[in-house]
Motif scaffolding. Sequence first.
Motif, PDB file in Angstrom:
ATOM      1  N   ARG A   1      -0.855  -7.118  11.029  1.00 61.48           N
ATOM      2  CA  ARG A   1       0.143  -7.258   9.970  1.00 61.48           C
ATOM      3  C   ARG A   1       0.446  -8.726   9.691  1.00 61.48           C
ATOM      4  O   ARG A   1       0.391  -9.556  10.589  1.00 61.48           O
ATOM      5  CB  ARG A   1       1.456  -6.600  10.389  1.00 61.48           C
ATOM      6  CG  ARG A   1       1.381  -5.121  10.556  1.00 61.48           C
ATOM      7  CD  ARG A   1       2.697  -4.585  11.040  1.00 61.48           C
ATOM      8  NE  ARG A   1       2.630  -3.123  11.119  1.00 61.48           N
ATOM      9  CZ  ARG A   1       3.589  -2.379  11.609  1.00 61.48           C
ATOM     10  NH1 ARG A   1       4.694  -2.934  12.076  1.00 61.48           N
ATOM     11  NH2 ARG A   1       3.464  -1.072  11.638  1.00 61.48           N
TER      12      ARG A   1
ATOM     13  N   SER B   1       8.080 -11.975  -1.584  1.00 63.67           N
ATOM     14  CA  SER B   1       7.150 -10.857  -1.390  1.00 63.67           C
ATOM     15  C   SER B   1       7.887  -9.549  -1.667  1.00 63.67           C
ATOM     16  O   SER B   1       9.037  -9.393  -1.263  1.00 63.67           O
ATOM     17  CB  SER B   1       6.631 -10.851   0.041  1.00 63.67           C
ATOM     18  OG  SER B   1       5.920  -9.667   0.301  1.00 63.67           O
TER      19      SER B   1
ATOM     20  N   TYR C   1       7.223  -6.812  -0.238  1.00 60.17           N
ATOM     21  CA  TYR C   1       7.180  -6.016   0.987  1.00 60.17           C
ATOM     22  C   TYR C   1       7.602  -6.860   2.190  1.00 60.17           C
ATOM     23  O   TYR C   1       7.465  -8.079   2.199  1.00 60.17           O
ATOM     24  CB  TYR C   1       5.773  -5.471   1.242  1.00 60.17           C
ATOM     25  CG  TYR C   1       5.284  -4.549   0.158  1.00 60.17           C
ATOM     26  CD1 TYR C   1       5.854  -3.296  -0.007  1.00 60.17           C
ATOM     27  CD2 TYR C   1       4.265  -4.932  -0.697  1.00 60.17           C
ATOM     28  CE1 TYR C   1       5.415  -2.439  -1.006  1.00 60.17           C
ATOM     29  CE2 TYR C   1       3.824  -4.083  -1.697  1.00 60.17           C
ATOM     30  CZ  TYR C   1       4.407  -2.837  -1.848  1.00 60.17           C
ATOM     31  OH  TYR C   1       3.977  -2.008  -2.836  1.00 60.17           O
TER      32      TYR C   1
ATOM     33  N   ILE D   1       2.489  -6.676   5.102  1.00 58.13           N
ATOM     34  CA  ILE D   1       1.255  -6.050   4.637  1.00 58.13           C
ATOM     35  C   ILE D   1       0.420  -5.820   5.894  1.00 58.13           C
ATOM     36  O   ILE D   1       0.269  -6.719   6.722  1.00 58.13           O
ATOM     37  CB  ILE D   1       0.481  -6.955   3.654  1.00 58.13           C
ATOM     38  CG1 ILE D   1       1.316  -7.257   2.416  1.00 58.13           C
ATOM     39  CG2 ILE D   1      -0.859  -6.341   3.278  1.00 58.13           C
ATOM     40  CD1 ILE D   1       1.606  -6.070   1.531  1.00 58.13           C
TER      41      ILE D   1
ATOM     42  N   TYR E   1      -2.120  -1.932   3.535  1.00 59.18           N
ATOM     43  CA  TYR E   1      -1.060  -0.935   3.478  1.00 59.18           C
ATOM     44  C   TYR E   1       0.268  -1.647   3.314  1.00 59.18           C
ATOM     45  O   TYR E   1       0.444  -2.768   3.781  1.00 59.18           O
ATOM     46  CB  TYR E   1      -1.028  -0.107   4.768  1.00 59.18           C
ATOM     47  CG  TYR E   1      -2.231   0.780   4.939  1.00 59.18           C
ATOM     48  CD1 TYR E   1      -2.164   2.132   4.631  1.00 59.18           C
ATOM     49  CD2 TYR E   1      -3.439   0.273   5.397  1.00 59.18           C
ATOM     50  CE1 TYR E   1      -3.274   2.950   4.783  1.00 59.18           C
ATOM     51  CE2 TYR E   1      -4.552   1.080   5.550  1.00 59.18           C
ATOM     52  CZ  TYR E   1      -4.468   2.426   5.230  1.00 59.18           C
ATOM     53  OH  TYR E   1      -5.560   3.234   5.371  1.00 59.18           O
ATOM     54  N   ASP E   2       1.228  -0.943   2.696  1.00 57.10           N
ATOM     55  CA  ASP E   2       2.558  -1.523   2.558  1.00 57.10           C
ATOM     56  C   ASP E   2       3.380  -1.242   3.809  1.00 57.10           C
ATOM     57  O   ASP E   2       2.886  -0.656   4.770  1.00 57.10           O
ATOM     58  CB  ASP E   2       3.253  -1.021   1.290  1.00 57.10           C
ATOM     59  CG  ASP E   2       3.463   0.487   1.289  1.00 57.10           C
ATOM     60  OD1 ASP E   2       3.378   1.119   2.361  1.00 57.10           O
ATOM     61  OD2 ASP E   2       3.727   1.040   0.205  1.00 57.10           O
ATOM     62  N   ASN E   3       4.650  -1.643   3.784  1.00 63.52           N
ATOM     63  CA  ASN E   3       5.476  -1.527   4.984  1.00 63.52           C
ATOM     64  C   ASN E   3       5.938  -0.103   5.287  1.00 63.52           C
ATOM     65  O   ASN E   3       6.567   0.117   6.311  1.00 63.52           O
ATOM     66  CB  ASN E   3       6.678  -2.468   4.915  1.00 63.52           C
ATOM     67  CG  ASN E   3       7.477  -2.314   3.643  1.00 63.52           C
ATOM     68  OD1 ASN E   3       6.916  -2.332   2.556  1.00 63.52           O
ATOM     69  ND2 ASN E   3       8.769  -2.194   3.761  1.00 63.52           N
TER      70      ASN E   3
ATOM     71  N   THR F   1       1.697   3.232   3.407  1.00 65.64           N
ATOM     72  CA  THR F   1       0.942   3.787   2.284  1.00 65.64           C
ATOM     73  C   THR F   1      -0.114   2.791   1.835  1.00 65.64           C
ATOM     74  O   THR F   1       0.168   1.595   1.676  1.00 65.64           O
ATOM     75  CB  THR F   1       1.896   4.079   1.100  1.00 65.64           C
ATOM     76  OG1 THR F   1       2.955   4.908   1.551  1.00 65.64           O
ATOM     77  CG2 THR F   1       1.166   4.741  -0.045  1.00 65.64           C
TER      78      THR F   1
ATOM     79  N   LEU G   1      -2.136   0.598  -0.445  1.00 63.03           N
ATOM     80  CA  LEU G   1      -1.680  -0.024  -1.686  1.00 63.03           C
ATOM     81  C   LEU G   1      -2.394   0.587  -2.889  1.00 63.03           C
ATOM     82  O   LEU G   1      -3.620   0.661  -2.925  1.00 63.03           O
ATOM     83  CB  LEU G   1      -1.924  -1.529  -1.660  1.00 63.03           C
ATOM     84  CG  LEU G   1      -1.114  -2.342  -0.655  1.00 63.03           C
ATOM     85  CD1 LEU G   1      -1.474  -3.806  -0.748  1.00 63.03           C
ATOM     86  CD2 LEU G   1       0.361  -2.156  -0.868  1.00 63.03           C
TER      87      LEU G   1
ATOM     88  N   VAL H   1      -0.726  -6.543  -4.832  1.00 66.31           N
ATOM     89  CA  VAL H   1       0.554  -7.110  -4.425  1.00 66.31           C
ATOM     90  C   VAL H   1       0.570  -8.577  -4.828  1.00 66.31           C
ATOM     91  O   VAL H   1      -0.395  -9.301  -4.575  1.00 66.31           O
ATOM     92  CB  VAL H   1       0.748  -6.986  -2.899  1.00 66.31           C
ATOM     93  CG1 VAL H   1       1.997  -7.712  -2.457  1.00 66.31           C
ATOM     94  CG2 VAL H   1       0.797  -5.543  -2.493  1.00 66.31           C
TER      95      VAL H   1
ATOM     96  N   SER I   1      -5.582  -4.085  -4.129  1.00 65.85           N
ATOM     97  CA  SER I   1      -5.522  -2.773  -3.494  1.00 65.85           C
ATOM     98  C   SER I   1      -6.940  -2.357  -3.119  1.00 65.85           C
ATOM     99  O   SER I   1      -7.905  -2.851  -3.681  1.00 65.85           O
ATOM    100  CB  SER I   1      -4.899  -1.752  -4.446  1.00 65.85           C
ATOM    101  OG  SER I   1      -5.694  -1.637  -5.613  1.00 65.85           O
TER     102      SER I   1
END
Length: 157
Positions: A63, A111, A113, A116, A125-127, A130, A132, A136, A151
């Motif tokens: 992350r 940001s 989010y 990432i 993936y987002d926080n 999911t 993306l 972003v 994405s």
Amino acid sequence: MNRKGFTLIELVMVIVLIAIIAVVVAPRLGNITSTKTAVFGDKLRADIRYAQSLAMTQNQRFRVYFNSAPAPNPGYAVTNNAAALVADPAGGGSLSVTLNAGDYAGITLASPYTFIEFDSLGRPYDNVGTLLAAAVTLTISPGAVILSISSQTGAVN
């Protein structure tokens, strides 16, 4: 006569040369903050790519945490899936950057989010976990440097 010294013409020429150099250099000195912003953008881009590379080579999630709030420290950090900070490949210590201090004084990061995350295929993936669905956008100010994480592929531009 053998007098030592400068003539008036030589002194005027030196003053003219100094004035020309000052006119060329002065505008560039005022643009140091935007240069620092661009350099920070390059570093952030490289660190995001590094997190993605680590996820793909070590077959675990990594992350990039973004902290845009003033407390405790605005900036970002790269961690593995156990929330342990990753070692900085450029010199030791942990891979975390604090903004509004030292070399990054006056620079802010926005940001959408909190973090990432990249999986073993390099997908972002987002926080909330999911995949993306859209790119972003990260905004670095001043100077409005825009970074985009694609994405599906996780490519950083």
